[in-house]
Design an enzyme around this catalytic site. Structure first.
Site, mmCIF file in Angstrom:
data_model
loop_
_atom_site.group_PDB
_atom_site.id
_atom_site.type_symbol
_atom_site.label_atom_id
_atom_site.label_comp_id
_atom_site.label_asym_id
_atom_site.label_seq_id
_atom_site.Cartn_x
_atom_site.Cartn_y
_atom_site.Cartn_z
ATOM 1 N N HIS A 19 0.788 -1.212 -0.164
ATOM 2 C CA HIS A 19 -0.046 0.157 -0.106
ATOM 3 C C HIS A 19 0.694 1.260 -0.057
ATOM 4 C CE1 HIS A 19 -3.773 2.025 1.773
ATOM 5 N NE2 HIS A 19 -3.131 2.960 0.951
ATOM 6 N N HIS A 21 1.355 4.871 -2.338
ATOM 7 C CA HIS A 21 1.024 5.695 -3.367
ATOM 8 C C HIS A 21 2.300 6.433 -3.789
ATOM 9 C CE1 HIS A 21 -3.292 5.518 -2.429
ATOM 10 N NE2 HIS A 21 -2.778 5.055 -1.279
ATOM 11 N N HIS A 199 -9.764 1.208 -1.380
ATOM 12 C CA HIS A 199 -9.406 1.785 -0.043
ATOM 13 C C HIS A 199 -11.070 1.779 0.555
ATOM 14 C CE1 HIS A 199 -5.649 3.248 -1.383
ATOM 15 N NE2 HIS A 199 -5.486 4.036 -0.335
ATOM 16 N N GLU A 202 -11.254 3.404 6.018
ATOM 17 C CA GLU A 202 -10.164 4.168 6.473
ATOM 18 C C GLU A 202 -10.964 5.405 7.235
ATOM 19 O OE1 GLU A 202 -8.162 6.596 3.659
ATOM 20 O OE2 GLU A 202 -6.360 7.131 4.988
ATOM 21 N N ASP A 280 1.932 4.006 2.897
ATOM 22 C CA ASP A 280 0.883 4.905 2.358
ATOM 23 C C ASP A 280 1.471 6.075 1.417
ATOM 24 O OD1 ASP A 280 -1.911 5.318 1.684
ATOM 25 O OD2 ASP A 280 -2.493 6.018 3.680
ATOM 26 N N ASP A 281 1.944 7.117 2.157
ATOM 27 C CA ASP A 281 2.428 8.219 1.343
ATOM 28 C C ASP A 281 3.688 8.812 2.210
ATOM 29 O OD1 ASP A 281 0.180 8.864 -0.656
ATOM 30 O OD2 ASP A 281 -0.972 8.451 1.185
HETATM 31 N N1 HPA Z 1 -6.663 7.375 1.456
HETATM 32 C C1 HPA Z 1 -7.127 7.732 0.141
HETATM 33 N N2 HPA Z 1 -6.590 8.225 -0.952
HETATM 34 C C2 HPA Z 1 -5.287 8.393 -0.883
HETATM 35 C C3 HPA Z 1 -4.595 8.145 0.223
HETATM 36 C C4 HPA Z 1 -5.233 7.786 1.346
HETATM 37 O O1 HPA Z 1 -4.532 7.247 2.511
HETATM 38 N N3 HPA Z 1 -3.247 8.234 -0.102
HETATM 39 C C5 HPA Z 1 -3.280 8.715 -1.364
HETATM 40 N N4 HPA Z 1 -4.501 9.022 -1.839
HETATM 41 ZN ZN ZN Z 2 -3.727 4.895 0.724
#
Ligand code: HPA
Ligand code: ZN
Length: 340
Positions: A19, A21, A199, A202, A280-281
């Protein structure tokens, strides 16, 4: 105090990241360098001012800054440089495989042809394999705040590269945009031979996770935290062996959890869910893969056995061929055995 032996243990365990991006690996320094290279201005005058803006109280706060940052990515060289920097970080953390998301609509909306993004990313993936021994897959993620027709048009534009795509995902603003909105385009992607993940859970409710499993029949769920609110849903995810790609430092930065000690990862493991740890990011959330493992293990007092289980889950939940999965699972067991 940082526990070096814990970091060493985690680094030596082979791990996959499921996971991630790629636009979320854009470090401020590279953002400024690419802006200069492309003759663009940046929304913040300095790296420090930009970093200071990374204070989020919900997903949307982050997304607004993340899409703004991605505006410096114009050419295939930019996408290549972005991705190879990530693969180097991953290799330094003991990561051996990654299945990375990219958001083509973020780029095509700005007039950047899909080819620039895809060709740049694929060239970095090839280079990572040749020079770092890191394998990878590429996942096209639809932006859920846009409409279904836009997602279909994006899938159509991706046709030249279908054989090099691993799957499709669904990201961006979750609340108000349930998986059902994209059921038809995700089914069309599956008919083209692509894996499907979304996703869900969350910020969105358990109902979105139910849709992901019942309506979309996903191969994997990204995040999934809020599934814990529904015991019947947990039983279903355990029975199906559905992999959840959990992102602890992301959850912390986006206030999905108040602090890491309150993170549900340990509970998820105890319930028998197939959870994995991911970043994630990482350029925005304060840590790459190793940091996610180490900080979470410290906050939740995970045992070495539990940490090894997370690494095992990362391969079991990957889209690698079965023979490669078996090889990496044996390598995790061997590394964990030597290190404990
Ligand atoms: N959630 C939803 N969209 C996203 C995320 C995330 O954690 N990171 C990049 N786009
Ligand atoms: Zn994500």
């Amino acid at each position: 105090m940082p526990d070096d032996s814990l970091a060493d243990f985690v680094r030596r365990l082979p791990k996959a990241e499921l996971h991630l991006h790629i636009e979320g690996t854009l470090e401020p320094e590279l953002m400024f360098a690419l802006a200069r290279r492309n003759g663009l201005s940046t929304p913040y005058p300095t790296v420090e001012a930009l970093r200071a803006a990374y204070a989020f109280s919900r997903l949307q706060d982050f997304l607004d800054i993340y899409y703004q940052g991605a505006a410096v990515l114009l050419t295939r060289a930019d996408f290549h440089d972005l991705a190879i920097a990530y693969f180097r970080r991953l290799a330094a953390d003991g990561g051996v495989h990654a299945e990375i998301f990219f958001d083509p609509q973020t780029h095509t909306y700005r007039g950047v042809p899909m080819a620039e993004a895809v060709e740049g990313l694929l060239s970095a993936m090839d280079e990572a394999k040749a020079t770092l021994g890191v394998t990878s897959g590429l996942i096209l993620s639809f932006l859920r705040h846009l409409d279904e027709a836009d997602a279909f048009a994006t899938l159509e534009q991706a046709r030249p590269w279908l054989s090099r795509l691993t799957g499709v995902g669904l990201d961006s603003s979750e609340l108000g945009h349930p998986p059902a909105k994209f059921a038809r385009v995700l089914a069309a992607a599956r008919d083209l031979g692509l894996k499907v993940m979304v996703h869900a859970g969350e910020e969105g409710p358990p109902a979105y996770v139910w849709e992901a499993v019942d309506l979309i029949a996903v191969d994997r769920i990204d995040h999934g935290n809020r599934a814990l609110e529904d015991p019947a849903l947990v039983r279903r995810l355990v029975a199906d062996g559905t992999t959840l790609t959990v992102c602890p430092l992301s959850n912390l930065k986006l206030c999905v959890v108040p602090d890491l000690a309150a993170h549900p990862l340990k509970r998820m493991l105890d319930l028998g869910l197939a959870v994995t740890v991911n970043s994630d990011d990482p350029a925005y959330f304060g840590g790459y893969l190793l940091e996610n493992y180490v900080q979470t293990a410290q906050a939740l007092d995970l045992t070495r056995g539990e940490i090894a289980r997370l690494a095992r889950n990362s391969f079991s939940g990957s889209f690698l061929p079965d023979a490669d999965k078996a090889r990496w699972l044996a390598a995790v067991d061997a590394a964990a055995g030597e290190l404990t």
